[in-house]
Enzyme design. Sequence first.
Site, short mmCIF file in Angstrom:
data_model
loop_
_atom_site.label_atom_id
_atom_site.label_comp_id
_atom_site.label_asym_id
_atom_site.label_seq_id
_atom_site.Cartn_x
_atom_site.Cartn_y
_atom_site.Cartn_z
N HIS A 166 -49.35 -29.48 -37.05
CA HIS A 166 -48.84 -30.75 -37.57
C HIS A 166 -49.40 -30.92 -38.98
O HIS A 166 -50.59 -31.19 -39.16
CB HIS A 166 -49.28 -31.91 -36.66
CG HIS A 166 -48.72 -31.77 -35.28
ND1 HIS A 166 -49.43 -32.09 -34.14
CD2 HIS A 166 -47.50 -31.33 -34.86
CE1 HIS A 166 -48.66 -31.86 -33.08
NE2 HIS A 166 -47.50 -31.39 -33.49
N GLU A 169 -51.86 -33.56 -40.50
CA GLU A 169 -53.22 -33.65 -39.95
C GLU A 169 -54.15 -32.76 -40.79
O GLU A 169 -54.67 -31.75 -40.34
CB GLU A 169 -53.19 -33.26 -38.47
CG GLU A 169 -52.36 -34.27 -37.67
CD GLU A 169 -51.90 -33.79 -36.29
OE1 GLU A 169 -51.06 -34.46 -35.69
OE2 GLU A 169 -52.37 -32.72 -35.84
N HIS A 259 -56.41 -30.46 -34.55
CA HIS A 259 -55.44 -31.52 -34.84
C HIS A 259 -56.13 -32.80 -35.29
O HIS A 259 -57.36 -32.90 -35.29
CB HIS A 259 -54.65 -31.85 -33.56
CG HIS A 259 -53.66 -30.80 -33.19
ND1 HIS A 259 -52.32 -30.97 -33.35
CD2 HIS A 259 -53.83 -29.55 -32.67
CE1 HIS A 259 -51.69 -29.88 -32.93
NE2 HIS A 259 -52.58 -29.00 -32.51
N GLU A 335 -59.10 -32.91 -31.33
CA GLU A 335 -58.49 -34.02 -32.07
C GLU A 335 -59.57 -34.74 -32.86
O GLU A 335 -60.63 -35.07 -32.33
CB GLU A 335 -57.85 -35.02 -31.10
CG GLU A 335 -56.69 -34.47 -30.28
CD GLU A 335 -55.38 -34.35 -31.06
OE1 GLU A 335 -55.33 -34.83 -32.22
OE2 GLU A 335 -54.43 -33.76 -30.52
ZN ZN Z 1 -51.37 -32.73 -33.95
#
Ligand code: ZN
Length: 375
Positions: A166, A169, A259, A335
């Site tokens: 992504h 990010e 992420h 994350e």
């Molecule tokens: Zn992500």
Amino acid sequence: MHITDNFDAGNIEVITVDDNKNIQLAIRPDVGEVFFQWFNFRLSGEVGEEYVLNIVNAGEASYVEGWEGYQAVASYDRQHWFRLPTSYKDGTLTIVAALECETIQIAYFAPYSYERHQDLLAAVQTHPLVTLEHLGDTLDKRDLTLVKIGDGDANKRNIWITARQHPGETMAEWLVEGLLYSLLDSDNATGRQLLDKANFYIVPNMNPDGSVRGHLRTNAAGTNLNREWTNPSLDKSPEVFHVINKMEETGVDLFYDVHGDEALPYAFLAGSQGTPSYNERLAHLRDRFSEVLTLASADFQTEVGYDVDAPGKANMTLATNWVAERFDCLANTLEMPFKDNDNLPDEEKGWSPERSMQLGEASLIAMLAVVDDLR
Ligand code: ZN
């Protein structure tokens, strides 16, 4: 007063700029018009003047919860990023910038530029253990580059790290930068010992097209790469296609997919508990990894995170689940917050490139704690 997004990873549309106290802006969606949240632009104005910027389509962004308690990131020198007073109300995100210099850059999070990406690759390739491998072209004809570290000894474990599936990010690539430099630092004992025991395969940027285009979540075809792992294609998701081919060649003993999360103000792991072949060995490795990471970094915690998938209910199109199942290995998504770590807030900077890099270094300690038990 002037606003531009005409640079690497820029994203903003100017609606009206007539009144400094009510500048109206909108975020441009990713190709495919499904996702948006990433913004990145430069404002030039008068020193001492206060500008009030209203992003009027914030209420339709991908993660509206992401705006609650969120403060926009800004920089004058494009090195040091700090937070600006920001509020969210009735679908509009309002950012207030009182200029200390003529030009300020304002973004969703500290950008990790395509130039910096290339600087990183160039810097690490001078290390004797590093080889850069061109895995393939992206749809916009950019290089998808793998950083290989180690002698490829078949007796060593194979550790794979991917970041920025992504592209918005950016903290993910900041983390990889910190991890890479620590791993290759000959004065870093953790790095040295890990390199005795493991080969590393690191993709610092899985989605260079989305990064340069200023996307939040997708590549040049509007594809969310982290939903492509069961069926990647050269048309829609060549980035995943090429990485899987290489993984099949090397094998994977540990996978770490990095992420950022828009809403939750914490750093946390999401594992592969819901995959069909999840077992006690993987659960034990996961517990150990996560326990050591908690000790290695006070910015990491295990109290808050995503709901754990019920057994057999994992979404297998996600990288972590697909890799865990295919290679019967420890696989985790890390994350990090866009906002801050609410257990250890930093009012000036919030979550930052520096903290991401330090969490990258800390991640090596957790990897060392499990490397002997991966197989
Ligand atoms: Zn992500």
